[in-house]
Write an enzyme that holds these catalytic residues in place. Structure first.
Site, short mmCIF file in Angstrom:
data_model
loop_
_atom_site.label_atom_id
_atom_site.label_comp_id
_atom_site.label_asym_id
_atom_site.label_seq_id
_atom_site.Cartn_x
_atom_site.Cartn_y
_atom_site.Cartn_z
CG ASP A 235 28.70 47.09 43.28
OD1 ASP A 235 29.28 48.02 43.11
OD2 ASP A 235 28.15 46.71 44.39
CG HIS A 290 25.54 51.17 45.38
ND1 HIS A 290 25.34 50.51 44.47
CD2 HIS A 290 26.87 51.11 45.86
CE1 HIS A 290 26.28 49.78 44.01
NE2 HIS A 290 27.49 49.99 45.05
NE ARG A 300 29.58 54.47 55.56
CZ ARG A 300 29.57 53.63 54.50
NH1 ARG A 300 30.56 53.89 53.56
NH2 ARG A 300 28.61 52.58 54.28
C1 LIG Z 1 35.75 42.87 40.48
C2 LIG Z 1 35.60 43.97 40.58
C3 LIG Z 1 34.41 44.96 40.83
C4 LIG Z 1 35.01 46.38 40.75
C5 LIG Z 1 36.46 46.28 40.13
C6 LIG Z 1 37.07 44.91 40.70
O1 LIG Z 1 38.11 44.58 40.03
C7 LIG Z 1 37.27 45.30 42.32
C8 LIG Z 1 36.85 46.64 42.71
C9 LIG Z 1 35.54 46.74 42.30
C10 LIG Z 1 34.99 48.23 42.75
C11 LIG Z 1 34.65 48.49 44.12
C12 LIG Z 1 34.26 49.88 44.27
C13 LIG Z 1 33.10 50.50 42.91
C14 LIG Z 1 33.79 49.76 41.56
C15 LIG Z 1 32.80 50.39 40.77
C16 LIG Z 1 35.30 50.34 41.58
O2 LIG Z 1 35.70 51.23 41.13
O3 LIG Z 1 36.06 49.05 42.11
C17 LIG Z 1 33.70 48.30 41.73
C18 LIG Z 1 34.19 47.45 40.49
C19 LIG Z 1 32.80 47.27 39.85
O4 LIG Z 1 32.09 46.71 40.23
O5 LIG Z 1 32.79 47.55 38.56
O1 LIG Z 2 31.08 51.93 51.26
C1 LIG Z 2 29.90 51.54 50.86
O2 LIG Z 2 29.18 51.79 51.70
C2 LIG Z 2 29.51 51.00 49.52
C3 LIG Z 2 30.81 50.67 48.77
C4 LIG Z 2 30.52 50.09 47.39
O3 LIG Z 2 29.57 50.46 46.88
C5 LIG Z 2 31.58 49.25 46.76
O4 LIG Z 2 32.73 49.01 47.26
O5 LIG Z 2 31.15 48.94 45.54
FE LIG Z 3 29.37 49.52 44.85
#
Ligand SMILES: C=C1C[C@]23C[C@@]1(O)CC[C@H]2[C@@]12CCC[C@@](C)(C(=O)O1)[C@H]2[C@@H]3C(=O)O
Ligand SMILES: O=C(O)CCC(=O)C(=O)O
Ligand SMILES: [Fe+2]
Length: 355
Positions: A235, A290, A300
């Protein structure tokens, strides 16, 4: 440079799947080719050593005043993640937020698409931002909330959007307090005090922090061994606080062990270290890789509170952690800058900032 998280993607629009490529995953009886990942997922799964599940992500009682902090720090250094109980967020609020997420995802696809995340926007309904890095689609749908969800909620429920907005506001307010508390548990263990982080504000409560709330849905899948819920990633946050519904799927990668499943623990929340805390701690707290697998038994859901600094702040290794023997490992970067880089470099973002 964008000044708010919601504007972060104006300069870095992401590839977007065509509207007619959206599929209603809930109605499919076979895995379509678009969602069949080439690699056999078994190739990545837990090493035989973990068959009996002896590698367990620590579950830490935040009320344990004797050992709680020590366990948090140990987990941050070894796992980059941990679960917490007695975190102060009521089961009732978590339940209300999960019900709101279930209600949202149960809307017909055409309705959800009315709140589709724009190409250059941060919030709304759609696939994960990292989807553009993969030739195949993930078996999931997401809804991202940055700040107030009102603009999107109005499109989903024109007559009745306030209940959704109220619960997301309350949930985000509580998560923000918990995230600040966790930050200090982790930082104090490194010898960092409130004076060392100006952007934590006069009370050290990180009032100016920014965040996104990501609601995730992973419908039951007809061929889970060939599908991927959410591909491996770290993240781009300081930390992420995750609630998962009562169904396994989340896995964490540990060198020399492999993928370890994080079982849902009633009432517990999962905390992940993100890339910005990795930088801030000069590598003491590594961000955690992860991913999410899917299953054929139970739909889920998860809710991730992605917590970061105020957007104007440049994150760099804290000066107290840097000396002749411990040179700074990363150059300064703002959160929006980092998100823009992630949209270009994905897995190589952190290493591209190495000095
Ligand atoms: C603040 C943020 C982190 C994120 C991109 C976002 O703008 C909002 C969604 C976040 C998320 C959640 C799922 C995994 C991830 C890699 C994605 O594609 O969207 C993360 C982004 C991140 O942490 O880079
Ligand atoms: O669904 C989950 O358990 C993980 C989700 C996740 O990794 C994310 O939103 O960045
Ligand atoms: Fe994540």
């Amino acid at each position: 440079m964008p000044s708010r998280l919601s504007d972060s993607f104006v300069t870095h629009p992401v590839f977007q799947h065509n509207l007619n490529q959206y599929l209603d995953l809930n109605s499919l009886e076979e895995l379509p080719d678009s969602h069949a990942w080439i690699s056999d997922l078994d190739e990545y799964s837990s090493s035989p050593d973990d068959i009996h599940g002896q590698f367990k992500l620590p579950v830490i009682d935040l009320n344990d005043s004797i050992n709680g902090r020590k366990h948090v720090v140990h987990a941050c250094k070894t796992w980059g993640a941990f679960q917490i109980t007695n975190h102060g967020i009521s089961n009732q609020l978590i339940g209300k937020m999960e019900d709101a997420a279930r209600k949202l995802f149960s809307l017909p696809l055409e309705q959800k698409l009315k709140a589709e995340r724009p190409k250059d926007g941060a919030g709304g309904y759609g696939p994960f931002r990292i989807s553009s890095f993969f030739p195949k689609r993930m078996w999931s749908e997401g809804f991202t909330i940055v700040g107030s969800p009102v603009q999107h909620a109005r499109k989903l429920w024109p007559e009745d959007y306030s209940a959704f907005c109220d619960v997301t506001d309350e949930y985000q307010n509580e998560m923000k307090k918990l995230a600040g508390k966790l930050m200090w548990i982790m930082l104090e263990a490194l010898g960092i005090t409130k004076e060392d982080i100006k952007w934590a504000g006069p009370n050290g409560q990180f009032e100016g922090s920014e965040a996104a709330l990501q609601l995730n849905s992973y419908p039951v899948c007809p061929d889970p061994d060939r599908a991927m819920g959410l591909a491996d990633h770290t993240d781009s946050t300081l930390l992420t606080i995750l609630h998962q519904s009562n169904q396994t799927g989340l896995q964490i990668f540990r060198e020399e062990i492999g993928w370890v499943t994080v079982p849902p623990v009633e009432g517990a929340l999962v905390v992940n270290i993100g890339d910005l805390l990795h930088i801030l701690s000069n590598g003491s707290y590594p961000s955690v890789l992860h991913r999410v697998t899917v299953n054929r038994e139970q739909h889920r859901f998860s809710m991730a509170y992605l917590y970061g600094p105020p957007n104007s702040v440049e994150i760099s290794p804290l000066s107290k952690l840097v000396d002749l023997h411990h040179p700074p490992l990363y150059r300064p970067v703002t959160w929006s800058e980092y998100l823009g880089m992630k949209a270009k470099f994905f897995h190589n973002t952190l290493s591209s900032l190495r000095i």
